[in-house]
Design a protein around this motif. Structure first.
Motif, PDB file in Angstrom:
ATOM      1  N   ASP A 205       0.830  -1.205   0.000  1.00  0.00           N
ATOM      2  CA  ASP A 205       0.000   0.000   0.000  1.00  0.00           C
ATOM      3  C   ASP A 205       0.863   1.253   0.000  1.00  0.00           C
ATOM      4  N   ALA A 206       2.014   1.198   0.654  1.00  0.00           N
ATOM      5  CA  ALA A 206       2.931   2.330   0.641  1.00  0.00           C
ATOM      6  C   ALA A 206       3.526   2.513  -0.750  1.00  0.00           C
ATOM      7  N   GLN A 207       3.850   1.402  -1.397  1.00  0.00           N
ATOM      8  CA  GLN A 207       4.410   1.481  -2.740  1.00  0.00           C
ATOM      9  C   GLN A 207       3.425   2.124  -3.724  1.00  0.00           C
ATOM     10  N   ILE A 208       2.179   1.699  -3.656  1.00  0.00           N
ATOM     11  CA  ILE A 208       1.172   2.224  -4.580  1.00  0.00           C
ATOM     12  C   ILE A 208       0.880   3.687  -4.302  1.00  0.00           C
ATOM     13  N   ALA A 209       0.796   4.045  -3.027  1.00  0.00           N
ATOM     14  CA  ALA A 209       0.559   5.446  -2.684  1.00  0.00           C
ATOM     15  C   ALA A 209       1.729   6.312  -3.119  1.00  0.00           C
ATOM     16  N   TRP A 210       2.947   5.776  -3.044  1.00  0.00           N
ATOM     17  CA  TRP A 210       4.133   6.493  -3.498  1.00  0.00           C
ATOM     18  C   TRP A 210       4.045   6.741  -5.006  1.00  0.00           C
ATOM     19  N   LEU A 211       3.647   5.712  -5.753  1.00  0.00           N
ATOM     20  CA  LEU A 211       3.490   5.874  -7.197  1.00  0.00           C
ATOM     21  C   LEU A 211       2.415   6.908  -7.514  1.00  0.00           C
ATOM     22  N   ASP A 212       1.305   6.892  -6.766  1.00  0.00           N
ATOM     23  CA  ASP A 212       0.269   7.907  -6.953  1.00  0.00           C
ATOM     24  C   ASP A 212       0.850   9.307  -6.800  1.00  0.00           C
TER      25      ASP A 212
END
Length: 310
Positions: A205-212
């Motif tokens: 979830d941190a990875q995806i939010a970072w990409l966002d």
């Protein structure tokens, strides 16, 4: 809603290994536009330098920027040049040989690749995948280029594109310059595999939010890095720390993984190295020597005095 860190500050303050991702990026993305000539000469560069010492050991602490554009006032001059020249050993986050070997063998980036049968668009869902594809296409990169990447790999690589297009080069980075100027003896605090593991170990979830966040702030990345480079050249670690960790406090996992834990480990390494006579020049990402929780703060907890030299 939890916010995640700004793309470049968190990355540049965290790991030197991201320079490896320069290699897989498509050639079309590496076109550097011509830049207008400056009307006035650049201001002098005086990046911060600290000293830790006892009766028979001196350890210099110097913050780095992993990639820089060509030009700008020379920074390897004065006290910094003298400290490097007088050192027995140059210590960086990762060794130049390790970086080169890993770049030559693409398998070293395998931690950033999704398992066979999985794709990033499927993982992200239609809306997120559409935003990523639009950003890549506008940057001259085929959207399919990132299909096999894990979210952290995609976020990292995407945040590098504006720098490449603006002429930032790993060959101009501080580590590369230091290593070329001091080839006689070099050591490293970490390995490429270790740093890749840190990024790969971030929760999904941190990875995806970072990409966002990278996608949302894509058009401002160039401005962000320029501000950080200016603060580094001016020798202003407080401003540099503010810029690099502006939003990181919103996710303690990132702070602990990428900064706090490693700073404490490096401080203990310095304490142990003081027991060995000699002179050592330690160069790590500037974010580790800036702001609250820096390496200097950890050394102070151990009763080790750190003196600002420049």
């Amino acid at each position: 809603m939890r916010r995640f860190p700004k793309p470049l500050p968190s990355l540049i303050s965290a790991c030197a290994v991201f320079a490896l991702l320069w290699q897989p990026l498509p050639a079309k993305a590496q076109i550097v536009p011509s830049l207008p000539a400056a009307d006035t000469p650049p201001p002098p560069s005086r990046p911060a330098l600290w000293k830790v010492s006892d009766a028979d050991t001196t350890i210099w602490l110097f913050g780095t920027i992993h990639v820089l554009p060509k030009g700008g006032a020379p920074w390897l001059v004065g006290p910094v040049a003298q400290a490097l020249q007088g050192s027995d050993t140059l210590v960086t986050e990762i060794a130049q040989a390790d970086t080169q070997a890993s770049a030559e063998h693409g398998a070293s980036l395998s931690p950033g690749m999704l398992p066979a049968g999985q794709t990033l668009p499927a993982l992200l869902g239609p809306e997120r995948a559409g935003r990523l594809a639009a950003t890549l296409t506008a940057s001259g990169v085929p959207a399919a280029q990132f299909d096999a990447y894990k979210p952290w790999m995609a976020a990292t690589a995407l945040s590098l594109l504006p720098l490449i297009q603006r002429g930032y080069l790993t060959s101009q980075g501080v580590e590369a310059t230091l290593e070329n100027a001091h080839p006689q003896k070099q050591e490293a605090l970490e390995t490429v595999a270790f740093q890749l593991g840190l990024l790969d170990g971030l929760p999904q979830d941190a990875q995806i939010a970072w990409l966002d966040t990278v996608i949302a702030q894509y058009d401002t990345i160039g401005m962000q890095i320029a501000q950080m480079v200016n603060a580094w050249r001016a020798g202003d670690p407080d401003e540099l720390g503010r810029l690099m960790t502006a939003d990181m406090q919103d996710d303690p996992r990132l702070v602990e993984t990428l900064l706090t834990r490693r700073n404490a480990t490096w401080a203990k390494w310095i304490v142990q190295r003081l027991k060995t006579p000699g002179t050592v020049f330690v160069a790590v990402g500037a974010g580790h020597l800036a702001g609250k929780g820096s390496v200097q703060d950890d050394l102070a907890k151990d009763g080790i005095a750190v003196t600002r030299v420049q």
